[in-house]
Write a protein that holds these residues in place. Structure first.
Motif, short mmCIF file in Angstrom:
data_model
loop_
_atom_site.label_atom_id
_atom_site.label_comp_id
_atom_site.label_asym_id
_atom_site.label_seq_id
_atom_site.Cartn_x
_atom_site.Cartn_y
_atom_site.Cartn_z
N GLY A 100 0.79 -1.23 0.00
CA GLY A 100 0.00 0.00 0.00
C GLY A 100 0.82 1.27 0.00
N GLY A 101 2.14 1.17 -0.13
CA GLY A 101 2.98 2.36 -0.18
C GLY A 101 2.87 3.08 -1.51
N ALA A 102 3.11 4.37 -1.50
CA ALA A 102 3.05 5.16 -2.73
C ALA A 102 4.17 4.74 -3.67
CB ALA A 102 3.17 6.65 -2.40
N ARG A 103 3.86 4.59 -4.95
CA ARG A 103 4.84 4.12 -5.93
C ARG A 103 5.92 5.17 -6.18
NH1 ARG A 103 5.89 0.27 -9.36
NH2 ARG A 103 6.72 0.71 -11.41
N THR A 104 5.52 6.38 -6.48
CA THR A 104 6.49 7.44 -6.75
C THR A 104 6.21 8.61 -5.83
OG1 THR A 104 5.11 8.29 -8.53
CG2 THR A 104 6.88 6.79 -9.16
N SER A 105 6.81 8.59 -4.68
CA SER A 105 6.59 9.64 -3.70
C SER A 105 7.92 9.97 -3.03
CB SER A 105 5.58 9.15 -2.65
OG SER A 105 5.66 9.93 -1.49
N TRP A 106 8.19 11.25 -2.87
CA TRP A 106 9.42 11.66 -2.18
C TRP A 106 9.46 11.10 -0.76
CZ3 TRP A 106 13.25 13.34 -4.90
CH2 TRP A 106 13.06 14.12 -6.03
N LEU A 107 8.30 11.01 -0.12
CA LEU A 107 8.24 10.61 1.29
C LEU A 107 8.23 9.09 1.48
CD1 LEU A 107 5.73 13.30 2.56
CD2 LEU A 107 8.23 13.33 2.63
N ASN A 108 8.17 8.32 0.39
CA ASN A 108 8.17 6.86 0.51
C ASN A 108 9.39 6.22 -0.15
OD1 ASN A 108 7.03 4.36 1.36
ND2 ASN A 108 6.37 4.00 -0.74
N THR A 109 10.31 7.01 -0.67
CA THR A 109 11.49 6.44 -1.33
C THR A 109 12.77 7.01 -0.75
OG1 THR A 109 11.22 8.11 -3.06
CG2 THR A 109 10.38 5.89 -3.54
N VAL A 110 13.78 6.15 -0.70
CA VAL A 110 15.12 6.55 -0.24
C VAL A 110 16.15 5.88 -1.15
CG1 VAL A 110 14.52 6.93 2.19
CG2 VAL A 110 15.23 4.66 1.43
N ALA A 111 17.33 6.45 -1.18
CA ALA A 111 18.44 5.84 -1.91
C ALA A 111 18.90 4.61 -1.14
CB ALA A 111 19.58 6.84 -2.06
N ALA A 112 19.28 3.56 -1.88
CA ALA A 112 19.73 2.32 -1.24
C ALA A 112 20.82 1.68 -2.07
CB ALA A 112 18.57 1.36 -1.07
N CYS A 113 21.69 0.94 -1.40
CA CYS A 113 22.69 0.18 -2.15
C CYS A 113 21.98 -1.02 -2.76
CB CYS A 113 23.86 -0.23 -1.26
SG CYS A 113 23.44 -1.22 0.17
N GLY A 114 22.39 -1.41 -3.94
CA GLY A 114 21.73 -2.50 -4.65
C GLY A 114 22.66 -3.18 -5.61
N GLY A 115 22.15 -4.18 -6.28
CA GLY A 115 22.95 -4.87 -7.29
C GLY A 115 23.52 -6.20 -6.83
N THR A 116 23.63 -6.45 -5.54
CA THR A 116 24.14 -7.73 -5.05
C THR A 116 23.12 -8.35 -4.10
OG1 THR A 116 25.23 -6.82 -3.10
CG2 THR A 116 26.52 -6.84 -5.14
N SER A 117 23.29 -9.62 -3.84
CA SER A 117 22.36 -10.30 -2.94
C SER A 117 22.53 -9.83 -1.49
CB SER A 117 22.57 -11.81 -3.02
OG SER A 117 23.89 -12.14 -2.67
N ARG A 118 23.68 -9.18 -1.19
CA ARG A 118 23.90 -8.69 0.17
C ARG A 118 23.61 -7.20 0.31
NH1 ARG A 118 29.39 -11.15 2.44
NH2 ARG A 118 30.26 -9.83 0.83
N SER A 119 23.02 -6.62 -0.71
CA SER A 119 22.71 -5.19 -0.65
C SER A 119 21.51 -4.95 0.27
CB SER A 119 22.40 -4.65 -2.05
OG SER A 119 21.17 -5.18 -2.51
N CYS A 120 21.40 -3.72 0.73
CA CYS A 120 20.28 -3.36 1.62
C CYS A 120 18.93 -3.50 0.90
CB CYS A 120 20.46 -1.94 2.15
SG CYS A 120 21.83 -1.80 3.30
N ASN A 121 18.90 -3.15 -0.37
CA ASN A 121 17.66 -3.24 -1.12
C ASN A 121 17.18 -4.69 -1.19
OD1 ASN A 121 15.51 -2.16 -2.48
ND2 ASN A 121 16.55 -2.00 -4.44
N ALA A 122 18.11 -5.63 -1.42
CA ALA A 122 17.75 -7.05 -1.46
C ALA A 122 17.42 -7.58 -0.07
CB ALA A 122 18.88 -7.85 -2.09
N ARG A 123 18.16 -7.13 0.92
CA ARG A 123 17.95 -7.60 2.29
C ARG A 123 16.58 -7.18 2.83
NH1 ARG A 123 21.33 -5.14 6.92
NH2 ARG A 123 19.87 -5.59 8.59
N LYS A 124 16.19 -5.94 2.54
CA LYS A 124 14.90 -5.45 3.01
C LYS A 124 13.77 -6.13 2.25
CE LYS A 124 12.11 -1.31 3.31
NZ LYS A 124 11.27 -1.62 2.16
N ALA A 125 13.97 -6.33 0.95
CA ALA A 125 13.00 -7.00 0.07
C ALA A 125 11.62 -6.36 0.16
CB ALA A 125 12.94 -8.49 0.38
N ASP A 126 10.59 -7.15 0.36
CA ASP A 126 9.21 -6.67 0.34
C ASP A 126 8.67 -6.51 1.77
OD1 ASP A 126 6.97 -5.81 -0.97
OD2 ASP A 126 6.10 -7.80 -1.15
N ARG A 127 9.53 -5.95 2.64
CA ARG A 127 9.13 -5.78 4.05
C ARG A 127 9.34 -4.33 4.45
NH1 ARG A 127 13.10 -10.08 6.69
NH2 ARG A 127 14.50 -9.02 5.26
#
Length: 154
Positions: A100-127
């Motif tokens: 239910g989070g906003a798809r394109t919103s300044w208040l719902n998005t942050v920069a994250a490290c990504g590209g590897t399985s140990r990145s924060c973006n992958a670690r957080k996943a859909d949680r």
């Protein structure tokens, strides 16, 4: 190469391509403010920045916040991951869109490290960050127009 366009008051407006800047010079709507040494284009030196000869009112630009973009989120967060502080290469939704989070919103998005399985973006996943046991180092916010300006170091 991009050319910085300055208002008549020297306020940065946006960037354009070199051919576009040359057309502005040919139409006499701008003048070369700063140029590169070396090869030019006919009568004109290769511009790094041009200044408009007439002032353009930008009131419309400041009536709303900047439009959301992936590049804008990375710029707002200085390419620093909001979770670990490493170099960020992607954008993460704080509240996942599937939850239910906003798809394109300044208040719902942050920069994250990504590209590897140990990145924060992958670690957080859909949680949420709390569910993933991760803490935001800074809160997402709507940036100012000054932060999003095309001003580049010349």
């Amino acid at each position: 190469m991009r050319v910085l366009v300055l208002n008549a008051s020297y306020e940065p407006l946006h960037t354009v391509s070199v051919p576009h800047a040359i057309r502005m010079l040919l139409r006499r709507v701008a003048e070369v403010h700063e140029s590169d040494t070396g090869n030019g284009y006919g009568l004109f030196p290769r511009p790094r920045s041009v200044r408009l000869l007439r002032y353009v009112v930008m009131k419309w630009r400041y009536s709303q916040p900047p439009r959301w973009s992936r590049r804008g989120v990375l710029k707002r967060d200085n390419h620093i991951c909001a979770y670990c502080g490493r170099t960020a290469t992607t954008v993460d939704h704080v509240t996942p869109v599937s939850r239910g989070g906003a798809r394109t919103s300044w208040l719902n998005t942050v920069a994250a490290c990504g590209g590897t399985s140990r990145s924060c973006n992958a670690r957080k996943a859909d949680r949420s960050p709390e569910e993933a046991g991760m803490r935001l180092r800074f809160a997402p916010r709507v940036p100012s127009w000054d932060e999003m300006s095309p001003l580049v170091v010349l």
